[in-house]
Motif scaffolding. Sequence first.
Motif, short mmCIF file in Angstrom:
data_model
loop_
_atom_site.label_atom_id
_atom_site.label_comp_id
_atom_site.label_asym_id
_atom_site.label_seq_id
_atom_site.Cartn_x
_atom_site.Cartn_y
_atom_site.Cartn_z
N SER A 140 -48.77 -6.39 47.54
CA SER A 140 -49.22 -6.33 46.15
C SER A 140 -49.09 -4.92 45.59
O SER A 140 -49.34 -3.93 46.29
CB SER A 140 -50.69 -6.77 46.08
OG SER A 140 -51.22 -6.48 44.81
N LEU B 229 -51.14 -3.60 43.79
CA LEU B 229 -52.48 -3.02 43.78
C LEU B 229 -52.63 -2.00 44.91
O LEU B 229 -53.46 -1.09 44.83
CB LEU B 229 -53.54 -4.11 43.89
CG LEU B 229 -53.59 -5.09 42.71
CD1 LEU B 229 -54.58 -6.22 42.99
CD2 LEU B 229 -53.92 -4.37 41.42
N ALA C 245 -51.91 1.33 43.37
CA ALA C 245 -52.60 1.62 42.11
C ALA C 245 -53.00 3.09 41.97
O ALA C 245 -52.84 3.67 40.89
CB ALA C 245 -53.83 0.72 41.97
N ARG D 167 -43.35 -14.28 43.78
CA ARG D 167 -44.48 -13.35 43.71
C ARG D 167 -44.14 -12.06 42.98
O ARG D 167 -44.99 -11.49 42.28
CB ARG D 167 -44.99 -13.04 45.12
CG ARG D 167 -45.68 -14.23 45.77
CD ARG D 167 -46.10 -13.92 47.18
NE ARG D 167 -44.93 -13.96 48.06
CZ ARG D 167 -44.98 -13.83 49.37
NH1 ARG D 167 -46.15 -13.61 49.96
NH2 ARG D 167 -43.89 -13.91 50.10
N SER E 151 -44.90 -12.03 39.31
CA SER E 151 -46.33 -11.75 39.05
C SER E 151 -46.64 -10.28 39.26
O SER E 151 -47.42 -9.69 38.51
CB SER E 151 -47.21 -12.61 39.96
OG SER E 151 -46.97 -13.97 39.73
N TYR E 152 -46.04 -9.69 40.28
CA TYR E 152 -46.30 -8.27 40.56
C TYR E 152 -45.81 -7.38 39.42
O TYR E 152 -46.45 -6.37 39.09
CB TYR E 152 -45.64 -7.85 41.86
CG TYR E 152 -46.24 -8.49 43.10
CD1 TYR E 152 -47.51 -9.06 43.08
CD2 TYR E 152 -45.54 -8.51 44.29
CE1 TYR E 152 -48.06 -9.64 44.21
CE2 TYR E 152 -46.08 -9.09 45.43
CZ TYR E 152 -47.34 -9.65 45.38
OH TYR E 152 -47.88 -10.22 46.51
N ARG F 88 -45.77 -8.20 36.25
CA ARG F 88 -46.80 -8.34 35.21
C ARG F 88 -48.04 -7.54 35.55
O ARG F 88 -48.64 -6.90 34.68
CB ARG F 88 -47.20 -9.82 35.02
CG ARG F 88 -46.19 -10.72 34.40
CD ARG F 88 -45.99 -10.59 32.91
NE ARG F 88 -47.14 -10.61 32.04
CZ ARG F 88 -47.52 -11.63 31.30
NH1 ARG F 88 -46.87 -12.76 31.34
NH2 ARG F 88 -48.55 -11.53 30.51
N VAL F 89 -48.45 -7.56 36.82
CA VAL F 89 -49.62 -6.77 37.24
C VAL F 89 -49.36 -5.29 36.99
O VAL F 89 -50.20 -4.58 36.46
CB VAL F 89 -49.97 -7.04 38.72
CG1 VAL F 89 -50.96 -6.02 39.25
CG2 VAL F 89 -50.50 -8.45 38.90
N LEU F 90 -48.17 -4.81 37.38
CA LEU F 90 -47.85 -3.40 37.17
C LEU F 90 -47.91 -3.02 35.69
O LEU F 90 -48.51 -2.00 35.33
CB LEU F 90 -46.46 -3.09 37.72
CG LEU F 90 -46.37 -2.92 39.22
CD1 LEU F 90 -44.92 -3.03 39.71
CD2 LEU F 90 -46.96 -1.57 39.65
N ASP G 151 -49.14 -4.95 32.85
CA ASP G 151 -50.29 -5.35 32.04
C ASP G 151 -51.62 -4.88 32.60
O ASP G 151 -52.49 -4.45 31.84
CB ASP G 151 -50.33 -6.88 31.90
CG ASP G 151 -49.11 -7.42 31.18
OD1 ASP G 151 -48.40 -6.64 30.54
OD2 ASP G 151 -48.87 -8.64 31.27
N ARG G 152 -51.79 -4.96 33.89
CA ARG G 152 -53.09 -4.63 34.47
C ARG G 152 -53.21 -3.17 34.87
O ARG G 152 -54.25 -2.56 34.67
CB ARG G 152 -53.31 -5.53 35.69
CG ARG G 152 -54.69 -5.50 36.24
CD ARG G 152 -54.88 -6.68 37.15
NE ARG G 152 -55.94 -6.46 38.08
CZ ARG G 152 -56.14 -7.15 39.16
NH1 ARG G 152 -55.33 -8.14 39.46
NH2 ARG G 152 -57.12 -6.89 39.97
N LEU G 153 -52.11 -2.63 35.42
CA LEU G 153 -52.16 -1.24 35.90
C LEU G 153 -51.59 -0.25 34.89
O LEU G 153 -51.69 0.96 35.09
CB LEU G 153 -51.42 -1.13 37.25
CG LEU G 153 -52.00 -1.98 38.38
CD1 LEU G 153 -51.13 -1.88 39.62
CD2 LEU G 153 -53.43 -1.56 38.69
#
Length: 172
Positions: A59, A61, A64, A84, A87-88, A90-92, A94-96
Amino acid sequence: MVVLKNGVPQPNEWVRLADDATPPDGAKVIVTFERWQAERESLRQRNSAIGVSLKSDQSPLLLADDLDRVSLVALEFPKFTDGRSFSYARVLRDRLGYRGEIRAVGQVLRDQYLFMLRVGIDTIEPPAEKRVEGYAEALTEFSVFYQPTNDHRETALRLRHGLNKSTASAAA
């Protein structure tokens, strides 16, 4: 090797570094996450760009706390049925809040290229046996999308109901 950055062929400026190889001076290098963990401090002191490659079971994360020092994150696509890394990405983004380069490597299919760009991937390394032109053609095949992503294109639902950004801004 040629890479595609937002649909445009470009020379690959990055060197993938084996875990036991010495980093060349001044070169932009991509290291594995395992090497990043083991040699984080010495790699952070380099005066050249550093990238980290994540396998599909790693991940983002995990990175991070280090994203401010990483210029590129390479997400591996080991087979086309393993999503996967979509999704990673998008995490990088949008979330991070990662603003560096996200690169797709491995089994990068032409049919997935447009969606890769939509989730935040900037660059792909197409397999050597694939025509680069085919990937660029894939970007023109769809003009309307159902899913909202971080490319901020209007979705089919919003277009159907006349809820585009200019209408929303005028109503506010």
